[in-house]
Design an enzyme around this catalytic site. Sequence first.
Site, PDB file in Angstrom:
ATOM      1  N   ASP A 155      -5.146  51.447  -8.417  1.00  0.00           N
ATOM      2  CA  ASP A 155      -4.078  51.155  -9.380  1.00  0.00           C
ATOM      3  C   ASP A 155      -4.541  51.688 -10.732  1.00  0.00           C
ATOM      4  OD1 ASP A 155      -1.719  49.985 -10.482  1.00  0.00           O
ATOM      5  OD2 ASP A 155      -2.895  48.287 -11.199  1.00  0.00           O
ATOM      6  N   SER A 156      -3.646  51.622 -11.717  1.00  0.00           N
ATOM      7  CA  SER A 156      -4.045  52.011 -13.069  1.00  0.00           C
ATOM      8  C   SER A 156      -4.996  50.968 -13.671  1.00  0.00           C
ATOM      9  CB  SER A 156      -2.798  52.143 -13.949  1.00  0.00           C
ATOM     10  OG  SER A 156      -2.119  50.906 -14.000  1.00  0.00           O
TER      11      SER A 156
ATOM     12  N   CYS B   7      -0.053  50.619  -6.345  1.00  0.00           N
ATOM     13  CA  CYS B   7       0.612  51.003  -7.587  1.00  0.00           C
ATOM     14  C   CYS B   7       1.986  51.557  -7.207  1.00  0.00           C
ATOM     15  CB  CYS B   7      -0.234  52.079  -8.266  1.00  0.00           C
ATOM     16  SG  CYS B   7       0.558  52.867  -9.667  1.00  0.00           S
TER      17      CYS B   7
ATOM     18  N   GLU C  58      -2.317  43.542 -19.208  1.00  0.00           N
ATOM     19  CA  GLU C  58      -3.666  44.104 -19.398  1.00  0.00           C
ATOM     20  C   GLU C  58      -4.364  43.448 -20.597  1.00  0.00           C
ATOM     21  OE1 GLU C  58      -5.611  46.269 -17.674  1.00  0.00           O
ATOM     22  OE2 GLU C  58      -4.180  46.616 -16.065  1.00  0.00           O
TER      23      GLU C  58
ATOM     24  N   CYS D  17       6.214  46.306  -9.472  1.00  0.00           N
ATOM     25  CA  CYS D  17       4.968  46.776 -10.098  1.00  0.00           C
ATOM     26  C   CYS D  17       3.903  45.760  -9.708  1.00  0.00           C
ATOM     27  CB  CYS D  17       5.128  46.813 -11.615  1.00  0.00           C
ATOM     28  SG  CYS D  17       3.579  47.094 -12.511  1.00  0.00           S
TER      29      CYS D  17
ATOM     30  N   HIS E 187       1.333  44.809 -11.117  1.00  0.00           N
ATOM     31  CA  HIS E 187       0.872  43.929 -12.198  1.00  0.00           C
ATOM     32  C   HIS E 187       1.707  42.638 -12.283  1.00  0.00           C
ATOM     33  CE1 HIS E 187      -1.341  47.395 -13.805  1.00  0.00           C
ATOM     34  NE2 HIS E 187      -1.888  46.609 -14.710  1.00  0.00           N
TER      35      HIS E 187
HETATM   36  N1  DGL Z   1       0.598  48.567 -11.360  1.00  0.00           N
HETATM   37  C1  DGL Z   1       1.187  49.865 -11.342  1.00  0.00           C
HETATM   38  C2  DGL Z   1       2.535  49.874 -10.698  1.00  0.00           C
HETATM   39  O1  DGL Z   1       2.724  49.133  -9.759  1.00  0.00           O
HETATM   40  C3  DGL Z   1       1.025  50.693 -12.605  1.00  0.00           C
HETATM   41  C4  DGL Z   1       1.575  50.121 -13.850  1.00  0.00           C
HETATM   42  C5  DGL Z   1       1.281  50.988 -15.052  1.00  0.00           C
HETATM   43  O2  DGL Z   1       0.133  51.409 -15.233  1.00  0.00           O
HETATM   44  O3  DGL Z   1       2.228  51.246 -15.805  1.00  0.00           O
HETATM   45  O4  DGL Z   1       3.409  50.627 -11.025  1.00  0.00           O
END
Ligand code: DGL
Length: 285
Positions: free
Chosen positions: A28-29, A91, A168, A200, A202
């Site tokens: 993931d990011s 992600c 974050e 997402c 996150h």
């Molecule tokens: N968690 C990731 C996603 O599901 C990336 C979110 C991001 O870095 O903008 O898209």
Amino acid sequence: MYSPSIFDSHFHAFSPQEPQRAPIGVFDSGVGGLTVLRQLYQQLPNESIIYVGDTARLPYGIRSQTEILQFVREILHWMHQQRVKMAIMACNTSSALALDIVRQEFDFPILGVILPGAKAAVQQGQRIGVIATPATAQSNAYRQAILEIKSNVQVWQVSCPEFVPLIEQNRIHDPYTTQIAKTYLEPLLHQEIDTLVYGCTHYPHLSPVLRSLLPTQVKLIDPAVYVVAACSQELDILGIKNTHPPMPTRFAVSGCPQQFTQSGFQWLGYTPMVEQVCFADAVVS
Ligand code: DGL
């Protein structure tokens, strides 16, 4: 050039004759993929995992497809060097913009979160809301996946650009986060959705906030649960599910390792050992 780390000897302990012992790569990011990692711990406790967080380049959700493709290829090349047996794109942004293209380029299976999430959503509801990063929402990946599986449901997608930076920065309980969440959910509540997909990885970290703003009958779908179930099935089909005790999870980030150690502790409940890696080097080496 990729330089070997202290983890290498440890992780290369499995032999090519024992592919089931090889790790699964998860990326993931940032901390979003930890929601997938937690599911792996629950559903596949014997698997060894390498977790990648491309923290130097987050958020992915405001990047172009060209950039996402480049980052994803670099990470997958690095994972290939680590001899993963499978990769999970934890992600949605990468799954939406890069999965179909890069899948052909590597010799290990690569799973994305969108199809498992879409399948779960159509089993739960008729009026489906999706909250996602700007890139995922714009790609229409969820709408397409959902309508391909079941054409007589309705789908509304909302782009939530502020969520990833807030998560974050660990501002989950900041009143501002609740306020911005209200704004993002408002059009979906207006449509009287019965199901909401975390588009997402996150966003499940925000579940206490989102749950408090949604009517109790709205079902929340976390694609992490379903991508790990799909991973389990795939491992069975390929006959490479690990039956031995796993190695400790290895964490590699492109940004500050100490920062990731701190947030990792919060979401995992233990202190992860985190190393720094330059993923771009994997492609040239
Ligand atoms: N968690 C990731 C996603 O599901 C990336 C979110 C991001 O870095 O903008 O898209």
